[in-house]
Design a protein around this motif. Structure first.
Motif, PDB file in Angstrom:
ATOM      1  N   VAL A  35      -0.511 -14.259  -0.105  1.00 42.28           N
ATOM      2  CA  VAL A  35      -1.612 -14.058   0.833  1.00 42.28           C
ATOM      3  C   VAL A  35      -1.994 -12.579   0.806  1.00 42.28           C
ATOM      4  O   VAL A  35      -1.124 -11.730   1.002  1.00 42.28           O
ATOM      5  N   PRO A  36      -3.275 -12.290   0.530  1.00 41.84           N
ATOM      6  CA  PRO A  36      -3.687 -10.884   0.512  1.00 41.84           C
ATOM      7  C   PRO A  36      -3.276 -10.174   1.812  1.00 41.84           C
ATOM      8  O   PRO A  36      -3.407 -10.753   2.881  1.00 41.84           O
ATOM      9  N   HIS A  37      -2.781  -8.951   1.668  1.00 42.16           N
ATOM     10  CA  HIS A  37      -2.297  -8.216   2.833  1.00 42.16           C
ATOM     11  C   HIS A  37      -3.454  -7.593   3.607  1.00 42.16           C
ATOM     12  O   HIS A  37      -4.530  -7.375   3.077  1.00 42.16           O
ATOM     13  N   VAL A  38      -3.166  -7.295   4.862  1.00 41.47           N
ATOM     14  CA  VAL A  38      -4.216  -6.738   5.736  1.00 41.47           C
ATOM     15  C   VAL A  38      -3.656  -5.528   6.495  1.00 41.47           C
ATOM     16  O   VAL A  38      -2.495  -5.529   6.898  1.00 41.47           O
ATOM     17  N   ILE A  39      -4.509  -4.516   6.648  1.00 40.87           N
ATOM     18  CA  ILE A  39      -4.089  -3.339   7.419  1.00 40.87           C
ATOM     19  C   ILE A  39      -4.618  -3.466   8.848  1.00 40.87           C
ATOM     20  O   ILE A  39      -5.805  -3.689   9.051  1.00 40.87           O
ATOM     21  N   ASP A  40      -3.725  -3.317   9.806  1.00 40.59           N
ATOM     22  CA  ASP A  40      -4.147  -3.323  11.203  1.00 40.59           C
ATOM     23  C   ASP A  40      -4.681  -1.921  11.531  1.00 40.59           C
ATOM     24  O   ASP A  40      -3.926  -0.955  11.635  1.00 40.59           O
ATOM     25  N   GLN A  41      -5.991  -1.828  11.662  1.00 40.27           N
ATOM     26  CA  GLN A  41      -6.624  -0.512  11.821  1.00 40.27           C
ATOM     27  C   GLN A  41      -6.169   0.216  13.082  1.00 40.27           C
ATOM     28  O   GLN A  41      -6.166   1.438  13.127  1.00 40.27           O
ATOM     29  N   ASP A  42      -5.771  -0.544  14.089  1.00 43.72           N
ATOM     30  CA  ASP A  42      -5.331   0.110  15.324  1.00 43.72           C
ATOM     31  C   ASP A  42      -3.990   0.816  15.154  1.00 43.72           C
ATOM     32  O   ASP A  42      -3.718   1.824  15.781  1.00 43.72           O
ATOM     33  N   LYS A  43      -3.154   0.225  14.291  1.00 38.96           N
ATOM     34  CA  LYS A  43      -1.840   0.825  14.096  1.00 38.96           C
ATOM     35  C   LYS A  43      -1.854   1.919  13.030  1.00 38.96           C
ATOM     36  O   LYS A  43      -1.033   2.828  13.047  1.00 38.96           O
ATOM     37  N   CYS A  44      -2.783   1.788  12.079  1.00 47.10           N
ATOM     38  CA  CYS A  44      -2.798   2.686  10.912  1.00 47.10           C
ATOM     39  C   CYS A  44      -2.948   4.146  11.333  1.00 47.10           C
ATOM     40  O   CYS A  44      -3.797   4.490  12.139  1.00 47.10           O
ATOM     41  N   THR A  45      -2.077   5.018  10.773  1.00 50.93           N
ATOM     42  CA  THR A  45      -2.186   6.454  11.075  1.00 50.93           C
ATOM     43  C   THR A  45      -2.856   7.216   9.938  1.00 50.93           C
ATOM     44  O   THR A  45      -2.872   8.440   9.927  1.00 50.93           O
ATOM     45  N   LEU A  46      -3.385   6.489   8.961  1.00 52.98           N
ATOM     46  CA  LEU A  46      -4.125   7.091   7.857  1.00 52.98           C
ATOM     47  C   LEU A  46      -3.285   8.014   6.988  1.00 52.98           C
ATOM     48  O   LEU A  46      -3.769   9.003   6.461  1.00 52.98           O
ATOM     49  N   CYS A  47      -2.003   7.672   6.865  1.00 52.84           N
ATOM     50  CA  CYS A  47      -1.146   8.563   6.073  1.00 52.84           C
ATOM     51  C   CYS A  47      -1.429   8.415   4.577  1.00 52.84           C
ATOM     52  O   CYS A  47      -1.155   9.315   3.799  1.00 52.84           O
ATOM     53  N   GLY A  48      -1.979   7.280   4.170  1.00 53.19           N
ATOM     54  CA  GLY A  48      -2.362   7.120   2.765  1.00 53.19           C
ATOM     55  C   GLY A  48      -1.244   6.641   1.857  1.00 53.19           C
ATOM     56  O   GLY A  48      -1.397   6.582   0.641  1.00 53.19           O
ATOM     57  N   MET A  49      -0.105   6.288   2.443  1.00 51.79           N
ATOM     58  CA  MET A  49       1.030   5.871   1.638  1.00 51.79           C
ATOM     59  C   MET A  49       0.697   4.626   0.818  1.00 51.79           C
ATOM     60  O   MET A  49       0.987   4.559  -0.376  1.00 51.79           O
ATOM     61  N   CYS A  50       0.053   3.618   1.451  1.00 56.51           N
ATOM     62  CA  CYS A  50      -0.272   2.375   0.756  1.00 56.51           C
ATOM     63  C   CYS A  50      -1.218   2.644  -0.413  1.00 56.51           C
ATOM     64  O   CYS A  50      -1.072   2.084  -1.499  1.00 56.51           O
ATOM     65  N   TRP A  51      -2.129   3.548  -0.179  1.00 61.31           N
ATOM     66  CA  TRP A  51      -3.128   3.889  -1.196  1.00 61.31           C
ATOM     67  C   TRP A  51      -2.449   4.490  -2.420  1.00 61.31           C
ATOM     68  O   TRP A  51      -2.782   4.191  -3.548  1.00 61.31           O
ATOM     69  N   GLU A  52      -1.456   5.320  -2.137  1.00 68.29           N
ATOM     70  CA  GLU A  52      -0.733   5.947  -3.227  1.00 68.29           C
ATOM     71  C   GLU A  52       0.133   4.941  -3.974  1.00 68.29           C
ATOM     72  O   GLU A  52       0.243   4.982  -5.182  1.00 68.29           O
ATOM     73  N   LYS A  53       0.775   4.041  -3.217  1.00 64.38           N
ATOM     74  CA  LYS A  53       1.801   3.187  -3.820  1.00 64.38           C
ATOM     75  C   LYS A  53       1.250   1.941  -4.508  1.00 64.38           C
ATOM     76  O   LYS A  53       1.893   1.377  -5.380  1.00 64.38           O
ATOM     77  N   CYS A  54       0.089   1.443  -4.106  1.00 60.93           N
ATOM     78  CA  CYS A  54      -0.403   0.174  -4.628  1.00 60.93           C
ATOM     79  C   CYS A  54      -0.557   0.230  -6.149  1.00 60.93           C
ATOM     80  O   CYS A  54      -1.301   1.047  -6.676  1.00 60.93           O
ATOM     81  N   PRO A  55       0.148  -0.623  -6.878  1.00 64.17           N
ATOM     82  CA  PRO A  55       0.066  -0.573  -8.333  1.00 64.17           C
ATOM     83  C   PRO A  55      -1.227  -1.178  -8.874  1.00 64.17           C
ATOM     84  O   PRO A  55      -1.530  -1.044 -10.048  1.00 64.17           O
ATOM     85  N   PHE A  56      -1.990  -1.864  -8.024  1.00 61.27           N
ATOM     86  CA  PHE A  56      -3.212  -2.533  -8.509  1.00 61.27           C
ATOM     87  C   PHE A  56      -4.494  -1.882  -7.980  1.00 61.27           C
ATOM     88  O   PHE A  56      -5.557  -2.492  -8.017  1.00 61.27           O
ATOM     89  N   THR A  57      -4.367  -0.675  -7.460  1.00 62.04           N
ATOM     90  CA  THR A  57      -5.486   0.005  -6.784  1.00 62.04           C
ATOM     91  C   THR A  57      -6.299  -0.946  -5.910  1.00 62.04           C
ATOM     92  O   THR A  57      -7.529  -0.949  -5.909  1.00 62.04           O
ATOM     93  N   ALA A  58      -5.570  -1.762  -5.160  1.00 59.25           N
ATOM     94  CA  ALA A  58      -6.261  -2.692  -4.262  1.00 59.25           C
ATOM     95  C   ALA A  58      -6.519  -2.075  -2.896  1.00 59.25           C
ATOM     96  O   ALA A  58      -7.287  -2.621  -2.102  1.00 59.25           O
ATOM     97  N   VAL A  59      -5.872  -0.951  -2.621  1.00 63.56           N
ATOM     98  CA  VAL A  59      -6.138  -0.276  -1.345  1.00 63.56           C
ATOM     99  C   VAL A  59      -7.340   0.635  -1.542  1.00 63.56           C
ATOM    100  O   VAL A  59      -7.374   1.443  -2.476  1.00 63.56           O
ATOM    101  N   LEU A  60      -8.340   0.467  -0.720  1.00 64.73           N
ATOM    102  CA  LEU A  60      -9.577   1.228  -0.884  1.00 64.73           C
ATOM    103  C   LEU A  60      -9.790   2.165   0.285  1.00 64.73           C
ATOM    104  O   LEU A  60      -9.367   1.887   1.403  1.00 64.73           O
ATOM    105  N   LYS A  61     -10.465   3.259  -0.017  1.00 63.87           N
ATOM    106  CA  LYS A  61     -10.905   4.144   1.069  1.00 63.87           C
ATOM    107  C   LYS A  61     -12.327   3.740   1.410  1.00 63.87           C
ATOM    108  O   LYS A  61     -13.194   3.725   0.540  1.00 63.87           O
TER     109      LYS A  61
END
Ligand SMILES: Cc1cc2nc3c(=O)[nH]c(=O)nc-3n(C[C@H](O)[C@H](O)[C@H](O)COP(=O)(O)O)c2cc1C
Ligand code: SF4
Ligand code: FES
Lengths: 621, 277
Positions: free
Chosen positions: A594-620
């Motif tokens: 199941v595609p993952h989802v970021i809870d925007q209320d919890k997100c602190t914008l640290c960018g860790m997911c963006w860095e780690k995603c091997p498929f560049t599926a995390v977008l800004k």
């Protein structure tokens, strides 16, 4: 090899000596030139030099082989660079294990090692010599001509290439006024930033009342990322000395100073060696070449602050006072160092002088644009394919510098702006890429020539952050003496901080503009007067980016934290769970398949997911 | 200037340039400043870092005026711009006023509590500052440098100086420690244009403190009433300067001015037999 010689007793001795140096009996059949400029040295080129030296020694006497150190070629990114003569074979990215092979195959065997040649990224063509490499093709090297050819620690190398023939010419056949005329015909303008006509400065200093008169070389080079002057001082120190000799003769000065940035130990070492060699040969000191002209040079280490490069601050620092600027209502050519007439020029300005005398002002004036003559050295950095030190004729377009020398943008990104002129320069957008680079054109665009910094930026660069970066630099480097600079830059930074922190207020652009005008009109020295250039030029060309930050709370380049968000692209997400594991605040939910989802209320914008995603599926977004 | 003087000056080869300030013409000596000319013309220009007894540094930038350059006008600082030929200057042009107000607003943000500064601001039409206080390594100090200058150039002590660069700049004694060189004269207190430097008397310790520099110097105390008179070191220096027959003077030097006066009055009475009213 000829050992160090002879005291030169008259101007004609120089030519005779140069001639004797070129005698085939003394010239080696093969030469290995190893660059020991700062860039190559950092990658271990000194060791390469030693290995070549050893190899040459071991080889014995039947062919004369010389290994020598040379100054920076400018293409530092491809270092260490080794050039083999004959043939001028240009090897790049040479490593220790390559030495034996180069020596065997190329130096002795005359064979070219393809794998060490430069390969053009586009055409995949290999270049054998410097001139086949696009990075060098468009360049026109006058002050950098000796770099990469001569050993900066040997005066004989400089003389063999025609060095000190200009001072010989001056002393044997030119009056001071004729020298100044020649520089005037050349149209040489100061390379230290302001572009002031050199001949006019010399003449004012010559005509000023008061003795002694001083001649100073400004080698403070405080712009972050700049290394033009450093490469000249390290790679061809005698050219600067000869320029100063000629200037001193024209002005009527017997005392010279070189003010060199303390962070340039190699430059200081090479200049020291060069000065003592010149003294030994009678090219500095009393009655040079038996003329009535006497001149000597002392080296001073810089005070360490950016503002020490400013003329009056530099002179205060030379006097042993704090390096702070003072008012210039009375010019330094009238009252400079210790209240005496003083002529200050930049390293590159001085290095142009011998060439102008040798080849004539007309020749120099034939290069460049109507008001900007000759060439300019730039340090080309940023998001272009090829970075390094480049010398181009004035009037070349920005586009050609970026596309042909720089090889275009890196990683297929789109060009956004080029920042020229150092910290108080400005950003030039793509619409103006066909601008011809000269003093007037750059100023007209709200930027400046400065000392020659050129930073290329791509679409991922936030222009408000760029302005903030330079403003912060200037705020730290302001000496703090005068109110507008000390307080005004801090106020600007405060506003820029809040814009990039997602707290910009309507009216902030106008507030910045007002502060900019105040700084320009009221600051004491040029640091403060030009400090708002980065802000003003980015507002001028990228106002929409400011607006986006302030009004829409959005950073179009997605650099400013809090002004964009991270989202996971459903299509691209492989539900691997890596982002989920790495998120420090557990803002990501999802299960296998199941595609993952970021809870925007919890997100602190640290960018860790963006860095780690091997498929560049995390977008800004 | 009368004609004969002018002629004399011209003969000596000293030109006497004319400065036209807001339309008013005055003649000044060569190398006088625009501020000198304005004083002569009775035109007020606000200043903060300028003091007639000290060399100008033009650091505060409050005295901005416009200089006519023919094609354009340049903002210059009046306190140190040397007059070398005939020039035309505007003090009350809009741009000059705006420049001075802009500088003042920045200063107000730095020294929001100074009554002196607020008064000067009001006089040039600045009621308040729009800027927040963002630099305050030394509260309420505008870094004009007058204290540093007077201590160096007039007192000859150089007990205080600038430390730190840019926003970190402060005036302090070396290493920010109380200075050994301070003689407690209070010249810095007198020249401080914003009332930030203060002299504090610590009666019980018989010491004077120059705040905010923390330097303390022993006080000479009146031998009669016990009130503090002056710092010991200043007193020593002054004694060293007195020349001639000072015997009579020496009898009184440990008295405060009040007690000295009453002692003189008593003697007067003794000699003349008159009551002083
Ligand atoms: C803040 C500041 C820093 C400067 N730094 C340098 C420098 O590092 N090197 C330099 O040659 N000129 C520097 N300049 C310019 C010098 O003040 C001066 O104009 C120049 O050295 C004159 O030489 P030129 O006529 O040959 O250009 C600086 C100016 C300012 C205002
Ligand atoms: S403009 Fe800045 S660097 Fe120049 S004197 Fe003023 S405070 Fe110092
Ligand atoms: S009074 Fe002129 S700059 Fe301060």
């Amino acid at each position: 090899m000829i050992s160090i010689p002879v005291k030169l007793k008259k101007p004609a001795d120089i030519e005779a000596f140069a001639h004797s140096l070129k005698n085939p009996e003394h010239t080696p059949a093969r030469i290995v030139r190893v660059c020991i400029g700062t860039g190559c040295a950092a990658k271990g080129s000194r060791k390469l030099y030693e290995l070549f030296l050893e190899a040459a020694k071991e080889h014995g006497e039947n062919i004369r082989i010389e290994a020598k150190c040379v100054g920076c070629h400018g293409f530092c990114e491809r270092g260490p660079i080794v050039v083999i003569e004959p043939g001028e074979i240009f090897y790049q990215q040479v490593e220790e294990p390559d030495v034996a092979e180069i020596f065997r195959e190329t130096v002795l065997g005359g064979k070219i090692l393809d794998r060490l040649l430069y390969e053009d990224a586009g055409t995949e063509k290999k270049a054998r010599t410097e001139m086949e490499i696009p990075f060098y093709k468009v360049q026109h090297r006058i002050v950098l001509a000796g770099n990469g050819r001569i050993d900066p620690t040997k005066i004989t190398d400089y003389i063999a290439e025609g060095g000190y023939s200009a001072i010989a010419k001056v002393l044997s056949s030119m009056t001071p006024e004729e020298v100044i005329k020649e520089i005037e015909v050349a149209g040489l303008r100061g390379r230290g930033g302001g572009g002031f006509p050199t001949a006019r400065k010399w003449r004012s200093c010559r005509e000023a009342d008061g003795l002694p008169k001083y001649v100073i070389c400004n080698g403070d080079e405080g712009d972050p990322g700049a290394f033009m002057d450093r490469s000249i001082m390290e790679g061809n120190p005698h050219s600067v000395i000869e320029g100063m000799l000629i200037g001193a003769y024209a002005i009527g000065s017997e005392h010279g100073y070189m003010y060199v940035r303390n962070e340039y130990p190699l430059a200081i070492e090479h200049l020291k060696t060069a000065i003592s060699q010149a003294r030994e040969m009678g090219l500095l000191g009393q009655n040079i070449l038996n003329s009535s002209f006497s001149f000597d040079i002392r080296i001073n280490r810089g005070g360490g602050a950016f503002v020490c490069g400013e003329s009056t601050a530099l002179m205060a620092s030379l006097e042993g006072c704090t390096g702070e600027p003072r008012a210039k209502y009375v010019h330094t050519v009238e009252s400079g160092l210790r209240g005496k007439p003083t002529n200050l020029n930049n390293v590159e300005t001085w290095a142009n002088v011998p060439q102008i005398i040798n080849r004539g002002g007309k020749w120099f004036a034939g290069i460049g644009t109507e008001k900007s003559k000759g060439t300019k050295v730039f340090s080309l950095v940023g998001k272009v394919l090829n970075t390094g030190l480049v010398e181009v004729p004035m009037g070349l377009t920005l586009r050609r510098i970026i596309d042909e020398i720089g090889g275009g943008m890196r990683d297929g990104k789109r060009f956004k702006a080029v920042q020229t002129g150092g910290p108080s320069g400005g950003c030039i957008p793509s619409e103006n890429l066909d601008t011809r680079v000269d003093f007037e054109e750059l100023t007209q665009l709200g930027s400046m020539m400065g000392s020659g910094g050129m930073i290329v930026m791509d679409e991922d660069t936030c222009m408000v952050r760029v302005a903030r970066y330079f403003t912060e630099f200037l705020q730290k480097e302001s000496c703090g003496k005068c109110t507008p600079c000390r307080e005004g830059i801090s106020q600007m930074l405060y506003i820029l901080d809040r814009i990039t922190d997602a707290e910009g207020q309507v009216g902030d652009i106008e507030r910045l503009e007002e502060l900019a005008e105040l700084l320009e009109g009221t600051a004491l020295c040029a640091l403060g007067k030009t400090a708002a250039n980065p802000v003003i030029s980015t507002i001028r060309y990228f106002r929409d980016e400011y607006d986006a930050h302030i009004r829409d709370r959005r950073c179009p380049a997605k650099e400013c934290r809090g002004l964009f968000r991270y989202e996971i692209d459903e299509e691209a997400c492989k539900a691997c769970g890596i982002c989920l594991k790495n998120c420090p605040v557990n803002a990501i939910t999802g299960e296998k398949k199941v595609p993952h989802v970021i809870d925007q209320d919890k997100c602190t914008l640290c960018g860790m997911c963006w860095e780690k995603c091997p498929f560049t599926a995390v977008l800004k977004i | 200037m009368p004609l004969h003087c002018r002629l004399k000056n011209i003969k000596k080869g000293k030109p006497v340039p004319t400065v036209t300030i807001d339309g008013r013409k005055v003649r000044v000596k060569k190398d006088a400043t625009v501020l000198d000319a304005a004083n002569k013309a009775d035109i007020w220009i606000p200043t903060l870092c300028y003091h007639p007894a000290l060399s100008p540094d033009a650091a505060c930038r409050l005295c901005m005026v416009e200089l006519d350059r023919g094609e354009w006008r340049q903002l210059i600082t009046a306190c140190n711009y040397p007059v070398r030929k005939d020039i035309v200057v505007y003090v009350s042009s809009e741009r000059a006023k705006m420049a001075r107000r802009g500088v003042m607003e920045l200063l107000l943000a730095r020294a929001p509590e100074s009554e002196e500064l607020k008064a000067l601001a009001a006089r040039i039409g600045v009621k308040e500052t729009r800027y927040p206080t963002v630099t305050e390594s030394q509260r309420n100090c505008i870094l004009c440098g007058l204290c540093v200058k007077v201590c160096e150039e007039i007192i000859g002590q150089s007990a205080i100086g600038f430390t730190g660069r840019g926003v970190e700049r402060t005036v302090a004694a070396p290493f920010r420690q109380p200075s050994e060189d301070c003689i407690g004269c209070g010249a810095c207190v007198a020249v401080c244009p914003v009332g930030t430097i203060k002299m504090r008397i610590h009666k019980s310790e018989q010491e004077v403190e120059i705040s905010p520099f923390k330097s303390r110097v022993k006080l000479l105390v009146c031998e009669e009433c016990g009130e503090p008179v002056v710092s010991m070191q200043v007193n020593e220096r002054v004694l060293g300067m007195v020349k001639g027959n000072i015997e009579d003077f020496l009898k009184h030097w440990r008295l405060c001015p009040k007690c000295r006066r009453s002692r003189t009055a008593a003697r007067f009475q003794e000699v003349t037999g008159c009551e002083k009213d």
